[in-house]
Design an enzyme around this catalytic site. Structure first.
Site, short mmCIF file in Angstrom:
data_model
loop_
_atom_site.label_atom_id
_atom_site.label_comp_id
_atom_site.label_asym_id
_atom_site.label_seq_id
_atom_site.Cartn_x
_atom_site.Cartn_y
_atom_site.Cartn_z
N CYS A 86 14.09 74.22 37.56
CA CYS A 86 15.34 74.93 37.25
C CYS A 86 15.08 75.98 36.16
O CYS A 86 14.40 76.97 36.41
CB CYS A 86 16.42 73.92 36.85
SG CYS A 86 18.12 74.56 37.02
N HIS A 194 15.98 69.43 41.22
CA HIS A 194 15.55 68.54 40.14
C HIS A 194 14.92 67.25 40.66
O HIS A 194 15.62 66.26 40.86
CB HIS A 194 16.74 68.17 39.26
CG HIS A 194 17.26 69.29 38.42
ND1 HIS A 194 16.87 69.47 37.10
CD2 HIS A 194 18.13 70.28 38.69
CE1 HIS A 194 17.49 70.53 36.60
NE2 HIS A 194 18.26 71.04 37.56
N GLU A 196 13.22 65.12 39.04
CA GLU A 196 13.34 64.06 38.03
C GLU A 196 14.67 63.31 38.13
O GLU A 196 14.83 62.23 37.56
CB GLU A 196 13.16 64.64 36.62
CG GLU A 196 14.34 65.40 36.05
CD GLU A 196 14.48 66.83 36.57
OE1 GLU A 196 15.36 67.55 36.06
OE2 GLU A 196 13.72 67.22 37.48
#
Length: 227
Positions: A86, A194, A196
Site C-alpha cells: 500500500c 494487504h 499481512e
C-alpha cells in the site's frame, strides 16, 4: 530469518505487519525507525501501509527522503527481499525501485474491502507458494491505488513477467488491473492489497500468509546449507 518493519510518522499498518511476522509466520522481526540509517543484521525489509507524513505532496513522496531509505535502496541493490504494501508500494515507486506512479482511485473514493487477485507470476521469491493463475483473496484499503505507467513501461512489465498480481475485477482503475509488480531482478515487490491482513482464518482468510512463507522458504534455500 529476521525482518525489519520500517516505521514512519503516519504509518498505521506497522503493527499488522509486525504481528503477522511474529505470530503467524513465527519469524524474528523488529521495528526500525525512519530516522535510522542502517539495516545491518536484517534479512528482509517490509515497508508497511498507512499515511506516511500525512501523504502530503504525494503518497510516499516525503517518506522517500527519510534517512533509512538509503539503506533500503542499498538492501534492494544487494538482491535482498524488499516488500512494500500500500503506502509502502507508493514509496517504492517514489524511490525509483519500481516503475510507474499512483493516481487517485477511479471515483475518488477510499476503497476498503476484500479483493480477489489473480496470481500472474508464481516464480518470484514472494510467490512460489501459489499456483499460477490462482485466485486469492487479500484485503485492500487505499484511496490512491490507481497504478499508472506509459505503454512502453507496461510492455516491459509484461515482457519481463514483472506483473505478479492483477485484480480479478477492476476496482480502482489501475492500468491492466495491476495490483502488484516486481523489479526486473525480482527481489522487490510492491502491492496495494494487504497480505499481512490475511494471515489467519480469524481475520477472514490465510491467502496472504503464503506470500511471507514464500519469502522465508526461498531465503532458507539460498542461505541454509546441510552437510
Amino acid at each position: 530469518m529476521k525482518f525489519a518493519v520500517i516505521v514512519f510518522p503516519g504509518s498505521n499498518c506497522d503493527s499488522d505487519m509486525f504481528f503477522a511476522i511474529q505470530d503467524a509466520l513465527q519469524e524474528e522481526v523488529a521495528y526500525v525507525r525512519h530516522d535510522e540509517t542502517s539495516l545491518e543484521g536484517f534479512d528482509g525489509v517490509l515497508l508497511p501501509g498507512g499515511f506516511s507524513y500525512g501523504d502530503y505532496l504525494r503518497s510516499g513522496a516525503i517518506a522517500c527522503f527519510s534517512p533509512i531509505m538509503d539503506a533500503v535502496k542499498k538492501f534492494a541493490e544487494e538482491g535482498k527481499p524488499v516488500l512494500g504494501v500500500c503506502n509502502g508500494f507508493q514509496m517504492l515507486l517514489e524511490l525509483g525501485l519500481l516503475p510507474g506512479a499512483m493516481k487517485r482511485n477511479d471515483g475518488l473514493k477510499f476503497i476498503c474491502r476484500p479483493a480477489e487477485l489473480k496470481v500472474e507470476n508464481n516464480e518470484t521469491l514472494f510467490t512460489t507458494g501459489y499456483k499460477k493463475g490462482e485466485i486469492i483473496t487479500v484485503p485492500v484499503a487505499h484511496g490512491e491505488g490507481n497504478y499508472e505507467c506509459d505503454e512502453k513501461t507496461l510492455e516491459k512489465l509484461e515482457a519481463n513477467n514483472q506483473i505478479v498480481f492483477r485484480y480479478d475485477q477492476a476496482i480502482n482503475g489501475s492500468k491492466a488491473d495491476i495490483a502488484g509488480i516486481t523489479n526486473e531482478r525480482g527481489n522487490v515487490l510492491g502491492m496495494m492489497p494487504h497480505p499481512e491482513r490475511a494471515v489467519e482464518s480469524l481475520l477472514g482468510g490465510e491467502d496472504g500468509l503464503r506470500l511471507f512463507q514464500s519469502i522465508v522458504r526461498n531465503w532458507r534455500e539460498s542461505h541454509v546449507t546441510t552437510s
